[in-house]
Design an enzyme around this catalytic site. Sequence first.
Site, PDB file in Angstrom:
ATOM      1  N   SER A 131       0.836  -1.198   0.000  1.00  0.00           N
ATOM      2  CA  SER A 131       0.000   0.000   0.000  1.00  0.00           C
ATOM      3  C   SER A 131       0.874   1.252   0.000  1.00  0.00           C
ATOM      4  O   SER A 131       1.808   1.386   0.777  1.00  0.00           O
ATOM      5  CB  SER A 131      -0.882  -0.027   1.253  1.00  0.00           C
ATOM      6  N   GLY A 132       0.559   2.134  -0.906  1.00  0.00           N
ATOM      7  CA  GLY A 132       1.303   3.398  -0.995  1.00  0.00           C
ATOM      8  C   GLY A 132       2.539   3.308  -1.872  1.00  0.00           C
ATOM      9  O   GLY A 132       3.281   4.272  -2.004  1.00  0.00           O
ATOM     10  N   THR A 159      -1.701   2.369  -8.018  1.00  0.00           N
ATOM     11  CA  THR A 159      -2.819   3.024  -8.687  1.00  0.00           C
ATOM     12  C   THR A 159      -2.298   4.120  -9.624  1.00  0.00           C
ATOM     13  O   THR A 159      -2.769   4.257 -10.756  1.00  0.00           O
ATOM     14  CB  THR A 159      -3.791   3.606  -7.641  1.00  0.00           C
ATOM     15  N   ASN A 193      -1.262   5.345   3.179  1.00  0.00           N
ATOM     16  CA  ASN A 193      -1.513   6.012   1.900  1.00  0.00           C
ATOM     17  C   ASN A 193      -2.759   6.877   2.032  1.00  0.00           C
ATOM     18  O   ASN A 193      -3.794   6.408   2.493  1.00  0.00           O
ATOM     19  CB  ASN A 193      -1.716   4.940   0.807  1.00  0.00           C
ATOM     20  N   SER A 220      -5.553   5.342  -0.472  1.00  0.00           N
ATOM     21  CA  SER A 220      -5.322   3.902  -0.590  1.00  0.00           C
ATOM     22  C   SER A 220      -6.528   3.214  -1.224  1.00  0.00           C
ATOM     23  O   SER A 220      -7.667   3.445  -0.845  1.00  0.00           O
ATOM     24  CB  SER A 220      -5.064   3.337   0.804  1.00  0.00           C
ATOM     25  N   SER A 221      -6.226   2.363  -2.218  1.00  0.00           N
ATOM     26  CA  SER A 221      -7.322   1.622  -2.853  1.00  0.00           C
ATOM     27  C   SER A 221      -7.719   0.517  -1.899  1.00  0.00           C
ATOM     28  O   SER A 221      -6.880  -0.303  -1.526  1.00  0.00           O
ATOM     29  CB  SER A 221      -6.859   1.021  -4.176  1.00  0.00           C
ATOM     30  N   GLY A 225      -0.785  -5.262  -2.727  1.00  0.00           N
ATOM     31  CA  GLY A 225       0.346  -6.173  -2.640  1.00  0.00           C
ATOM     32  C   GLY A 225       0.326  -6.867  -1.284  1.00  0.00           C
ATOM     33  O   GLY A 225      -0.612  -6.711  -0.498  1.00  0.00           O
ATOM     34  N   GLU A 231       0.488  -7.752   2.281  1.00  0.00           N
ATOM     35  CA  GLU A 231       0.295  -6.923   3.464  1.00  0.00           C
ATOM     36  C   GLU A 231       0.782  -7.666   4.681  1.00  0.00           C
ATOM     37  O   GLU A 231       0.331  -8.776   4.960  1.00  0.00           O
ATOM     38  CB  GLU A 231      -1.178  -6.528   3.613  1.00  0.00           C
TER      39      GLU A 231
END
Length: 1080
Positions: A110-111, A115, A160, A163-164, A390, A392
Amino acid sequence: MAKMEVKTSLLDDMIGVGDMVLLEPLNEDSFINNLKKRFDHSEVYTYIGSVVISINPYRPLPIYTPEKVEEYRNRNFYELSPHIFALSDEAYRSLRDQDKDQCILITGESGAGKTEASKLVMSYVAAVCGKGAEVNQVKEQLLQSNPVLEAFGNAKTVRNDNSSRFGKYMDIEFDFKGDPLGGVISNYLLEKSRVVKQPRGERNFHIFYQILSGASEDFLCKLKLERDFSRYNYLGLDSARVNGVDDAANFRTVRNAMQIVGFMDHETQSVFEVVAAVLKLGNIEFKPESRVNGLDESKIKDKNELKEICELTGIDQSVLERAFSFRTVEAKQEKVSTTLNVAQAYYARDALAKNLYSRLFSWLVTRINESIKAQTKVRKKVMGVLDIYGFEIFENADNSFEQFIINYCNEKLQQIFIELTLKEEQEEYIREGIEWTHIEYFNNAIICDLIENNQTGILAMLDEECLRPGTVTDDTFLEKLNQVCATHQHFESRMSKCSRFLNDTTLPHSCFRIQHYAGKVMYQVEGFVDKNNDLLYRDLSQAMWKASHSLIKALFPEGNPAKINLKRPPTAGSQFKASVATLMKNLQTKNPNYIRCIKPNDKKAAHIFNDALVCHQIRYLGLLENVRVRRAGYAFRQAYEPCLERYKMLCKQTWPHWRGPARTGVEVLFNELEIPEEEFSFGRSKIFIRNPRTLFKLEDLRKQRLEDLATLIEKIYRGWKCRTRFLLMKKSQIVIAAWFRRYAQQKKYQKIKSSAIIVQSYIRGWKARKLLRELKHQKRCNEAATIIAAYWHGTQVRREYRKFFRANAGRKIYEFTLQRLMQKYFLEMKKKMPSLSPIDKNWPARPYLFLDSTHKELKRIFHLWRCKKYRDQFTDQQKLIYEEKLEASELFKDKKALYPASVGQPFQGAYLEISKNPKYKKLKDAVDEKIIIAEVVNKINRANGKATSRIFLLTKNNVLLADQKSGNIKSEVPLGDVTKVSMSSQNDGFFAVHLKEGSGAASKGDFLLSSDHLIEMATKLYRTTLSQTKQKLNIEISDEFLVQFRQDKVCVKFIQGSQKNGNVPTCKRKNNRLLEVAVP
Ligand SMILES: Nc1ncnc2c1ncn2[C@@H]1O[C@H](COP(=O)(O)OP(=O)(O)OP(=O)(O)O)[C@@H](O)[C@H]1O
Ligand SMILES: [Mg+2]
């Protein structure tokens, strides 16, 4: 101007190495150092073969401009420095040109920038693919689907700000030309727990904040919302505002995007109503209520919120209220209703909120797909873009069901990566005819099996537990795991039969650990069952279905009592497993392209590169493994042409041009350079180099050689430049000289020309004048001849035609007028005629000037005529008198001053009547002839000048002087003896009668006489003499004449005398010679 094609290579100006495959030596440290070095130089992209490693720069870099797009467009992958655009271009071109479906797999934690990377890929493809109104609309819709999904599916997390919270896979479809036709989006596992609860420092999904910040008062009122975040239990308060994020502006962007994507107004409205309903659900609170039968019950604290929700959604309030209080379980035609306690009520509420929101999200995806789906049925080429969370790994065993699912997905992606990479590698070797050597690598299939195995897999265990009757808890699930998976080498648990971990204190009892390919992850088992069940009480779904709000109704189809299904809905785990399986299947058919995103630090800050963090990511992304696989056989490969092109300067035979096939060229080159044979291998179209060392050696040689060449080129260029300059100057000089000569000659020529012209013009002028003169002369001659001829002809013609011509009229008129005038003149003259008296001086005035001479002439004629007339009246007597008068006039007029006085006196002749006077009887008798004059005159005494009276007689033949008294004749002179008569011119009567010398009478001398009628006497004397002697008597008129006195000649002189003696002239003898007569 066409852009100059410059053949470049990834190897040019490399910072570190652009392709990790070339890393030497290859280990974790060198790997990280290389990344760091590149990161410090703002090179955020690095390759591992065709895989792109992307490090999040956390700052805008100027490498995404339209110019960059152009730079990377249609270039070979290794031609320019590593870039996500190079990968996008490669993928797009092989899709378009080689008809290979592509997928772009973007992974990372994340981050890390997944995206963003996916958006970059999409925007690159949008920029390079076809253009046109329709295509542009499709592109726009595809791109605008992002902000919509991000608003509903993204949230601020500690890692993030955007974050998605869902996985996304998007297939972009193209036609044969490479123009986009549409797309299909698949979403995976929205993190719906976020709707009801967010970890510290995190927010709920963006859309909640966006509505409250950006919607108008009016709109908020319609949604029965208030702007204040703190009014809503579901909105975590500690980080409601995110730095650098303008929720209100984003709300407008989202609405605009929804419109572009094709949402109808009422749809948008419904969506926001559902969002509002979710938000308000959180505000429903329950209080416990004890019932008589001892069961716990709950009751809604404040029904106002419930009422508003019902109004928004069109659900009967009582139905919803009941759904929050009871749970109905149906089994085999039996319906059992149980009351819900407060905890259960809250659970039901949250489950409803989560379901409502996640279903809304899925509906949004479906709705977007509807809009962006390709409109044609033609065969499509597909490019899939996978943006999925990805690996985690949370510290402190905070990993739960979600992480487990996510990591499972990544495990699968890794597997497909290995499979596809190896497959590709193997295929290339076969294609190139190179012997395949087995590559040792870790295959994570065993881990996948641990999770997904249908019998013994963890997911299967979980499902089994969930479906099992009896009390099911997370602990029973763990127990089961401990039994089934204990022997699995990647599974670790404290309680497992395997004694390996009995003493592992880092592994809590409530946890199990899996050795993922990327590292070990410890999962907290709490919540697994529940989350997998994803339970929503049927009462609630039925209540929802009863809503009059069409969207909500559509979101809960299972609530329809007619379609009641006693079978349990599939669990979250199995659903996910299925969708992952579909995804994998999908990906396997495509050519994969990888973007591995790495997060350089935890602070979301630019320029910070945290080695440990990066190292961790490199490990679990298996990047090192990746490099190893990639260079298992040969580290570097390159097609023969570019290879020869790049290194041909290192060998005499190949430089500057190699005429034969590229492969032979490379062979010659490598032989020449004495590269050991084990270091390279010749494929069909590529040269394979085993060690990066060899490549770098080549590069070094090339660099050195390039320097030499540069000097050479510079030398040649300088020579060329000087030569060209010299030649140019020479050429210029010639041009200038030529121009100058031309100019000088021109000037000279002009001068000569103008002189010649002057000379010429003079000559010509002279000639021309001469000619002109001649011509003029000739012309004049001609004209003269013509004129003469014309006149002559004219005359002829006029003569002939005069009578016909009017020309005569003038003359005629003139003559006529003249005649008329003359007539008039004469007629008038007739009237005005003066008297016939000859002495009448009157004469009419002249009427016309032109008659002047006529008038005078007429006057003269008239006068003559009248005189004649007058004369004609005369008798002979009168005629005679007048003849005498006329004679007198002729003789004396203007000669003798006495004459005018005589004119009026009639000539009487016989003044003395002798016959009548008896005294003169004798005298009379003596003169028998007719007496013409008889008068008394004075005879001047010659001696003293005294006058004596005498009778003067003139007869036909004689002049007689007689004494007055006696009448005796004193002298008788025949007329023939009278020679002359002299007299003065003055007013006196003196006259001398000169006698012929020698005559009888002459003895006494000439007579000097004085008479009062001198004129008459002289005239008659003259006439008588003339008639008798036929001789003219000489009459001298002079104031001084000589008179013969006897012998003497005496001069008679007439002088002006005084008037003292009266008017009588006096005569005096002055001396012998002079007799003076004084005339007064
Ligand atoms: N190429 C880039 N250039 C500049 N900034 C970037 C880039 N990539 C990412 N970022 C920054 O990093 C932030 C996080 O990136 P992004 O949202 O793509 O991460 P992610 O991998 O999708 O994370 P998650 O898994 O949480 O969705 C972005 O909001 C942006 O600020
Ligand atoms: Mg994301």
